[in-house]
Design a protein around this motif. Structure first.
Motif, PDB file in Angstrom:
ATOM      1  N   THR A   1     -20.474   2.786  35.158  1.00  0.00           N
ATOM      2  CA  THR A   1     -21.895   2.520  34.896  1.00  0.00           C
ATOM      3  C   THR A   1     -22.621   2.141  36.175  1.00  0.00           C
ATOM      4  O   THR A   1     -23.702   2.669  36.488  1.00  0.00           O
TER       5      THR A   1
ATOM      6  N   LEU B   1     -20.325   3.598  26.919  1.00  0.00           N
ATOM      7  CA  LEU B   1     -19.448   2.872  25.994  1.00  0.00           C
ATOM      8  C   LEU B   1     -19.255   3.665  24.705  1.00  0.00           C
ATOM      9  O   LEU B   1     -18.121   3.803  24.204  1.00  0.00           O
ATOM     10  N   TYR B   2     -20.355   4.199  24.169  1.00  0.00           N
ATOM     11  CA  TYR B   2     -20.240   4.994  22.933  1.00  0.00           C
ATOM     12  C   TYR B   2     -19.436   6.270  23.163  1.00  0.00           C
ATOM     13  O   TYR B   2     -18.603   6.658  22.329  1.00  0.00           O
TER      14      TYR B   2
ATOM     15  N   PHE C   1     -28.493  -0.950  31.595  1.00  0.00           N
ATOM     16  CA  PHE C   1     -27.888  -1.373  30.326  1.00  0.00           C
ATOM     17  C   PHE C   1     -27.815  -0.201  29.351  1.00  0.00           C
ATOM     18  O   PHE C   1     -26.844  -0.065  28.594  1.00  0.00           O
ATOM     19  N   PHE C   2     -28.826   0.698  29.376  1.00  0.00           N
ATOM     20  CA  PHE C   2     -28.815   1.856  28.481  1.00  0.00           C
ATOM     21  C   PHE C   2     -27.710   2.822  28.882  1.00  0.00           C
ATOM     22  O   PHE C   2     -27.000   3.371  28.029  1.00  0.00           O
TER      23      PHE C   2
ATOM     24  N   SER D   1     -14.567  -3.333  25.545  1.00  0.00           N
ATOM     25  CA  SER D   1     -15.052  -4.605  26.078  1.00  0.00           C
ATOM     26  C   SER D   1     -13.874  -5.518  26.349  1.00  0.00           C
ATOM     27  O   SER D   1     -12.728  -5.221  26.017  1.00  0.00           O
TER      28      SER D   1
ATOM     29  N   VAL E   1     -23.010  -6.221  28.823  1.00  0.00           N
ATOM     30  CA  VAL E   1     -22.804  -5.074  27.925  1.00  0.00           C
ATOM     31  C   VAL E   1     -21.337  -4.932  27.545  1.00  0.00           C
ATOM     32  O   VAL E   1     -20.998  -4.680  26.386  1.00  0.00           O
ATOM     33  N   PHE E   2     -20.440  -5.128  28.516  1.00  0.00           N
ATOM     34  CA  PHE E   2     -19.010  -4.909  28.275  1.00  0.00           C
ATOM     35  C   PHE E   2     -18.245  -6.209  28.049  1.00  0.00           C
ATOM     36  O   PHE E   2     -17.007  -6.192  28.034  1.00  0.00           O
TER      37      PHE E   2
ATOM     38  N   VAL F   1     -24.461   1.450  27.617  1.00  0.00           N
ATOM     39  CA  VAL F   1     -24.281   1.643  26.172  1.00  0.00           C
ATOM     40  C   VAL F   1     -23.893   3.083  25.862  1.00  0.00           C
ATOM     41  O   VAL F   1     -23.020   3.345  25.022  1.00  0.00           O
TER      42      VAL F   1
END
Length: 311
Positions: A184, A150-151, A143-144, A163, A257-258, A147
């Motif tokens: 990911t 994603l950033y 999950f990290f 997303s 997450v997405f 993230v």
């Protein structure tokens, strides 16, 4: 070959039956009440009893289990308590997205792991750096990692969508929305495949026939690709069957997450609502996918190693 496939299919049916039976038994001890989740705490006893009869929860567990098995014989997974729709329809709507995500993640992991393993095997000075990088990736929670990606690629560099999923009407748009989640998963599992491929390549490169090929003047790149890669890939293929299962479970986190409407989100909703038929159907479908992954691995063995015989 035919007898082998028949045995594996029979074993797959037994495996799915055991998985469904265990899930049914575990759900009996799951805390929570689906009737209360639907009606709330203020519902009258009459309303509760009526809903229990409508959902079939007033029957003994044994009868509910036999009724569910009879439905499976007709390819009927039952009806969802939360959505009041057939479980097969709900799962079918989201299966394509989750399966595409898993296959993209698995393919991406191979595309990362195999070239890097070949590079590490050919150039020992970079072996330590690549091994350290892969050990770092393996230690980072999925999950990290999601993230961070994603950033980086959706916020800081707005190259990909952050997303959501637009549907399959536009395949290119769908692929763009799946790239970050698939990346990911690929990075999270590439470390495991890299370590297996690297170790297998180093073992194969120490064999006598590799030394003979080098003594004859065969270029090192050709030695790796022609003589070493194929036998070294057998342990990696074995690992792929397990990685398919890991990616299915890891996709639950990545989909959250997405914000992807896949099987992961459906499973979380079913768990919160104590939707027993939906949970049973989801576990059965995931178990079937894992069985198919392992069957495909067994068949790939015969293509990669002619010595393998299917008795």
């Amino acid at each position: 070959m035919g007898r082998f496939l028949l045995r594996r299919l029979l074993l797959a049916l037994v495996t799915l039956w055991l998985a469904s039976s265990l899930v049914f038994a575990f759900l009996l001890f799951l805390p929570g009440d689906p009737v209360q989740a639907i009606l709330g705490l203020e519902a009258s006893p009459e309303a509760r009893a009526a809903l229990e009869r409508a959902l079939g929860l007033d029957r003994p567990p044994g009868k509910r289990y036999l009724r569910w098995l009879a439905g499976l014989m007709r390819l009927d997974l039952g009806e969802s308590i939360r959505y009041a729709r057939p479980v097969a329809s709900l799962v079918g709507e989201r299966l394509a997205l989750s399966l595409a995500l898993v296959l993209l993640g698995l393919g991406g992991a191979l595309l990362f792991a195999l070239p890097l393993a070949l590079w590490a095997a050919r150039f020992p000075p970079v072996d330590l750096a690549l091994s350290g990088l892969m050990a770092f990736l393996q230690s980072v929670p999925t999950f990290f990692l999601g993230v961070v990606l994603l950033y980086a690629f959706a916020v800081h560099l707005p190259l990909l969508p952050a997303s959501g999923f637009p549907g399959w009407q536009d395949p290119l748009a769908a692929l763009r929305h799946l790239l970050l989640p698939a990346l990911t998963l690929a990075l999270a599992r590439a470390a495991v495949l890299f370590r297996m491929a690297r170790g297998s390549l180093l073992e194969v490169l120490s064999q006598d026939y590799i030394r003979t090929a080098r003594a004859k003047g065969v270029p090192e790149g050709w030695v790796l690709l022609k003589h070493a890669l194929r036998p070294a890939s057998l342990p990696v293929v074995t690992l792929l069957g397990l990685e398919g299962g890991f990616l299915l479970t890891g996709a639950v986190v990545v989909e959250a997450v997405f914000a992807l409407p896949g099987l992961g989100g459906l499973a979380l909703t079913a768990l919160e609502a104590r939707d027993y038929p939906l949970l049973q159907g989801l576990v059965l479908v995931m178990a079937a996918l894992i069985v198919l992954f392992n069957l495909a691995v067994d068949l790939l063995y015969g293509l990669l190693d002619p010595r393998v015989e299917y008795a």
